[in-house]
Design a protein around this motif. Structure first.
Motif, PDB file in Angstrom:
ATOM      1  N   TRP A 318      48.452  38.654  49.359  1.00  0.00           N
ATOM      2  CA  TRP A 318      47.978  38.565  47.983  1.00  0.00           C
ATOM      3  C   TRP A 318      46.706  39.381  47.825  1.00  0.00           C
ATOM      4  N   THR A 319      46.269  39.526  46.576  1.00  0.00           N
ATOM      5  CA  THR A 319      44.999  40.200  46.276  1.00  0.00           C
ATOM      6  C   THR A 319      43.982  39.144  45.857  1.00  0.00           C
ATOM      7  N   GLU A 320      42.834  39.128  46.542  1.00  0.00           N
ATOM      8  CA  GLU A 320      41.805  38.136  46.236  1.00  0.00           C
ATOM      9  C   GLU A 320      41.103  38.484  44.925  1.00  0.00           C
ATOM     10  N   PRO A 321      40.508  37.475  44.249  1.00  0.00           N
ATOM     11  CA  PRO A 321      39.788  37.767  42.998  1.00  0.00           C
ATOM     12  C   PRO A 321      38.492  38.532  43.284  1.00  0.00           C
ATOM     13  N   ASP A 322      37.957  39.168  42.238  1.00  0.00           N
ATOM     14  CA  ASP A 322      36.735  39.970  42.387  1.00  0.00           C
ATOM     15  C   ASP A 322      35.444  39.153  42.263  1.00  0.00           C
ATOM     16  N   ASP A 323      35.547  37.832  42.028  1.00  0.00           N
ATOM     17  CA  ASP A 323      34.350  37.009  41.832  1.00  0.00           C
ATOM     18  C   ASP A 323      33.393  37.172  43.009  1.00  0.00           C
ATOM     19  N   ALA A 324      32.098  37.384  42.681  1.00  0.00           N
ATOM     20  CA  ALA A 324      31.096  37.598  43.728  1.00  0.00           C
ATOM     21  C   ALA A 324      30.948  36.372  44.619  1.00  0.00           C
ATOM     22  N   ASP A 325      31.198  35.167  44.076  1.00  0.00           N
ATOM     23  CA  ASP A 325      31.009  33.941  44.865  1.00  0.00           C
ATOM     24  C   ASP A 325      32.331  33.394  45.402  1.00  0.00           C
ATOM     25  N   PHE A 326      33.379  34.208  45.403  1.00  0.00           N
ATOM     26  CA  PHE A 326      34.659  33.754  45.962  1.00  0.00           C
ATOM     27  C   PHE A 326      34.485  33.427  47.435  1.00  0.00           C
ATOM     28  N   SER A 327      35.072  32.284  47.867  1.00  0.00           N
ATOM     29  CA  SER A 327      34.916  31.855  49.248  1.00  0.00           C
ATOM     30  C   SER A 327      36.225  31.906  50.030  1.00  0.00           C
TER      31      SER A 327
END
Length: 807
Positions: A318-327
């Protein structure tokens, strides 16, 4: 009835016959305006018989005046009026020229002064100076301030401060301010403030503050505190925020408010004593406002899909989200939590073969916020591997050849897991293709090639059987020998030898096409001038219309006293057009265009000759026919292939051919269209409209009217398009019956001189290229006539001989 003119009329008063109006007024201009009136002046003309001026206001007659002015009254303030004048003389002659001037009435004067300044106060003093500051009024027409010091006018300024200098130390000064607007209105209210210059000063500034630090922060505020210096004359600190002066404070803290959340601010502090001495040393500290608690979860993953399966495993990516705080992501399999992972893939193992599994994913950020949206995908583990190859292709055959290419087609197998075909040429692997054809290019002409194919399925199983087919590239036709013989004063016989694949030979003399010869290997060119050198070019064509290299030679007819001639030969590639069956005198213009016709493709032949009314011919080709030539013959009069004349206005006769005889049929092409143009001057001269224009085609027995559509106009031409079922003689006409057949049979050649542009032609039906291969009818008649004369001569001589024998 008779009119008698008395003799004394010659001495009549000339003024009775004066029809000349006076000159116009000059220098018309407004000289003054009011809110309800405008005053105009002008200079009257010098004409001796000038009488008066007719005055109009906004095109409405107002008065007659012999004065050189007019005052318009009762007007509306702020409105523009136009005064118009015409002069008249004593005989009533009125000058037709208008002399105009426009002017605008005044608006009532602004007499309201601006508001006064506010917050007038001194912001600094020295031994010889005092600085005052204030807030200016909000009036839109505010202009400046009148500054007075101790009741004496000092200056007009547009600043919001004033620094009085060169003062006396320890003296009190009173500043007085009045505001002024752009119309010169002065506020009568004085705003005053008093301040005292310093006495000879203590010039030692206080020590800086110490222990500057922030003691609290919020999303929109920061509080700083510090320790003040011990100087006895310490007064206050100057507070700056991000280098901008904020305030003076005698407190030991400052609370900055109205800030932006999550932003860093720098406080700068300088100390000041009671004498105004400012410490030059900055004491600084930086702090950041708080950010609101993060309660927003990260976005969901995207592009979730399985990227590989086995009998006991499935891998998803999958492709992870671009959120800076994604963990990380939480992974569930069939609704059961499996693991947390910060990778962008998950490999599920220990699964059951042939079973469907659903992965579900939720995203989590570094603050523990969990996205409530599930992203799911299902995949099935593999079953034991397929080792059965697909069936072979069928119906492998070539469907087209050229000198450097061969196209093969085949039928693919019906296997559901069929993937592609492996293509080999002469046992060398070339490519994999999922198409049902292969076009081999860059081949050698006249060479046999073997194509071999093997089928492959989606599991990589390769069919054991190789299916093959042989095909040979085409050979270009060739002229192997070429010479001229039986050269007379007026004729040259051309002879040649050509390769076996030559279908026809195109013959040109001095660049003009003479004929296309199919069967004999000779051609007699007659009607020539004696003692003249001619250059002949022969181009061979095969039955598919492909042209071989041209061969050229020069031959000289026998002169009055000698014969013979040299020759030189050259060759080059090329193609040609069809031979003309028309008499040379009937050919006004001939234009040729060649195109390569490919299977299932549209083609457009374009023509650009100045006097060619045909602009283009377009058609759809069903086959790979190779190089095909289209020929346009613009005629001076009706074609010799036609025996009737249309009962219409004739614009131009044309012969249009595409390919050789038998090519332009429904099995080879479709949707043939002819774009042509007609000179606009001819249309006007004939008294017709563009809607009256028609293109007619001779179908072998009669003229048929083709569907003709008017498309557009240019500067000199009207553009039309017609659809045709084939190619043969054509005529452009106007739908208007003429008085005699002589007019109807004379094409409008002269009106075409501006610029005729032709395009392309489309072939179809039995009548296309009618008599395209008929050659040299005039030469045949000449030789027939010569033979008849010889026979008559022989008979006459024989008859005379017999008469003498009888005697």
């Amino acid at each position: 009835m008779f009119l008698t003119v008395s003799a004394f009329t010659a001495n009549a008063d000339p003024m009775l016959n004066d029809t000349t109006p006076p000159a116009s007024v000059t220098n018309l201009t407004e000289t003054n305006v009011g809110t309800q009136w405008i005053y105009w002046n002008w200079t009257n003309p010098d004409d001796a018989d000038f009488s008066h001026v007719m005055v109009y206001l906004n095109s409405q007659f107002v008065t007659n005046t012999s004065q050189s002015f007019h005052s318009a009254t009762g007007l509306i303030e702020g409105t523009t009026y136009t005064l118009s004048t015409r002069t008249a003389d004593t005989n009533g002659n009125i000058n037709s020229t208008w002399v105009n001037d426009s002017a605008t009435t005044a608006t009532p004067a602004d007499t309201t002064p601006p508001a006064s300044v506010t917050h007038l106060s001194e912001t600094g003093t020295g031994t010889q100076w005092i600085q005052w500051e204030w807030t200016e009024p909000d009036d839109p027409d505010f202009s400046h301030l009148m500054v007075y010091l101790n009741s004496a006018f000092i200056a007009n300024i547009s600043q919001s401060f004033y620094n009085a200098t060169h003062l006396i130390e320890g003296a009190t000064y009173n500043i007085g301010i009045r505001t002024v607007d752009t119309n010169g209105n002065i506020n009568s209210t004085w705003v005053n403030d008093s301040a005292t210059t310093a006495t000879p000063a203590d010039t030692t500034p206080p020590a800086p503050v110490t222990n500057l630090r922030e003691t609290g922060t919020g999303t929109q505020w920061i509080q700083w505190e510090w320790t003040e210096p011990d100087d006895a004359d310490f007064s206050h600190v100057m507070v700056y925020l991000n280098s901008v002066f904020i305030t003076n404070t005698s407190q030991s803290f400052y609370n900055a408010t109205g800030l932006t959340e999550g932003a860093t601010y720098n406080i700068g502090i300088r100390t000041v004593d009671t004498n105004g001495n400012i410490n030059s040393t900055w004491v600084n500290d930086s702090a950041t406002t708080a950010t609101p608690a993060d309660t927003t979860p990260p976005a969901s993953v995207t592009h979730l899909r399985e990227t590989g399966t086995g009998t006991q495993w499935i891998q998803w990516e999958w492709t992870e989200p671009d959120d800076a705080d994604f963990s990380h992501v939480m992974v569930y399999l069939n609704s059961v939590f499996i693991t947390n992972t910060s990778q962008s893939f998950y490999n599920a193992t220990g699964l059951t073969e042939g079973t469907t599994y659903t992965i579900s994913i939720r995203t989590v950020d570094t603050n523990g916020n969990i996205n409530s949206t599930w992203v799911n995908d299902s995949a099935t583990t593999a079953t034991p591997a397929d080792t059965t190859p697909p069936a072979s292709v069928t119906h492998l055959r070539e469907t087209g050849t050229g000198t450097q290419w061969i196209k093969w087609e085949w039928t693919e197998p019906d296997d559901t897991d069929f993937s592609h075909v492996m293509v080999y040429l002469n046992s060398v692997f070339i490519t994999n293709t999922s198409q049902s054809f292969y076009n081999a290019t860059g081949l050698t002409e006249g060479t046999t090639y073997t194509i071999s194919t093997r089928t492959v399925d989606t599991n990589g199983n390769i069919g054991p059987s190789s299916i093959s087919d042989l095909a040979t590239t085409a050979m270009l036709p060739e002229i192997t020998s070429f010479s001229g013989t039986n050269i007379t004063k007026t004729s040259i016989t051309l002879i040649w030898e050509a390769s076996g694949n030559t279908d026809r030979v195109q013959i040109s003399r001095n660049g003009a096409v003479l004929a296309n010869v199919s069967d004999p290997s000779s051609y007699i060119d007659s009607g020539l001038s004696s003692g003249t050198t001619y250059t002949y070019t022969l181009i061979p064509y095969n039955e598919d219309g492909l042209a071989g290299n041209s061969v050229s030679d020069r031959f000289t007819t026998i002169s009055g006293s000698s014969g013979g001639g040299g020759s030189s030969r050259s060759s080059s590639g090329g193609g040609g057009g069809a031979a003309s069956v028309e008499d040379f005198s009937n050919l006004a213009l001939k234009e040729i265009d060649s195109k390569y016709l490919r299977m299932n493709a549209n083609v457009i032949y374009e023509f650009t000759a100045e006097n060619n009314p045909i602009r283009s011919i377009s058609l759809y080709s069903f086959k790979n026919s190779g190089e095909i030539t289209s020929t346009i013959e613009v005629l001076n009069s009706r074609s010799k292939l036609v025996d009737t004349t249309p009962e219409k206005l004739i614009y131009r006769y044309i012969n249009i051919w595409v390919g050789k005889t038998g090519f332009a049929t429904a099995s080879n092409i479709k949707d043939a269209r002819i774009k042509f143009r007609v000179n606009s001057d001819w249309i006007r001269q004939m008294g017709v409209n563009p809607s009256d224009i028609r293109l007619l085609r001779y179908n072998g027995t009669a003229w048929e009217v083709l569907p003709t559509v008017f498309e557009s106009n240019t500067t000199d031409y009207a553009i039309f398009e017609s659809q045709t079922p084939g190619f043969s003689p054509f005529v452009i006409t106007a739908e208007k019956v003429t008085a005699t057949s002589v007019i109807a049979d004379t094409p409008a050649i002269q009106s075409e001189q501006k610029a005729e542009n032709t395009d392309t032609n489309t072939p179809l039906e039995k009548a296309e290229d009618v008599s395209l291969e008929k050659r040299q009818p005039e030469n045949s008649r000449v030789w027939t006539f010569i033979v008849v004369l010889i026979l008559i001569g022989v008979l006459a001589v024989g008859y005379e001989y017999l008469k003498k024998q009888d005697a």
